[in-house]
Scaffold this active site. Sequence first.
Site: not given
Length: 329
Positions: A173, A205, A234, A258, A263, A295
């Site tokens: 990170d 992230c 994302r 997911d 999408e 999602h």
Amino acid sequence: MNLAVFSAKSYDKTSLTAVVPEQISLHFFESRLTIDTVKLAAGFDAICVFVNDELNREVLTQLKSLGVKYIVLRCAGFNNLDLTACKELGIRCARVPSYSPEAVAEHTVALMMTLNRRIHKAYNRTKEGNFSLSGLMGFNIYGKTVGIIGTGNIGLATARIMKGFGAHVIAYDPFENSKMAESIGFEYTELNTLLTTSDIVSLHCPLTKESHHLLNDASIATMKTGVMIINTSRGGLVDTQSLITNLKSGQIGNLALDVYEQESELFFEDHSSSIIQDDVLQRLLSFPNVIITGHQGFFTAEALEQIAVTTINNLNLFAEEKANPNSLF
């Protein structure tokens, strides 16, 4: 105050209605907010939106002309929002930065375990009376190296769970949280080190210009052969075509998503009686070592309640012109 809720599902109606005060009038639209549906916001002081609603400059300009003063996002990410345009137009915006990080973290691990131990395949087999173990072999997560990209609340919650499995957890990170790393028991590394040494890579992230297609042909090539990749953050964090290429070559051994880059036209809706026109998604679904969920990582009772409470509180703070820690500017 009148609030228009876009992309509204039955569960949104239930959770928001349960916490809304009398001074806020709710109106629910099943439609996703786009330039074609923005006129539905006419007469509303505020709108409430979700991850796949479009909040580009054109839509925001229309919202401003319709009298919308506030936008409350019932999600943490805001990559679908043109923040610069919001500032210029004077539309106040707020999000839900933390609702239930454990919900997404637990879904991440559920995907991980389902992939590893082939639970989805075993379920279908035993329903048909087939109790053969052929093709169901997994591996011990104990002792494996799990790389977590992004150590916000969800990344940290995932790290805690993985430490409980006895995994060696490393993280990357740009903004390191050394206190939490020491408390949980993981270590920070450079991104390249994480990619080259991890058996499992989990993405947690935000999607920004810098993180767009973070995983691509070049970065995936540096990973261990047969790596497991999990993305519950994302869709744009990964180059989807690169995933397909590397699944075919065997460089990626297991993949769980997911989220999906395209999408917005598919997720949260029932397309079971129609032909899905997205050839890339159809190709992904054809792999036996790929699991895709729609999602749903956030989708727990506790998370929905917290999202509703924070969303309504954000709107109240704007209306009362009080300081809002969740405001985006």
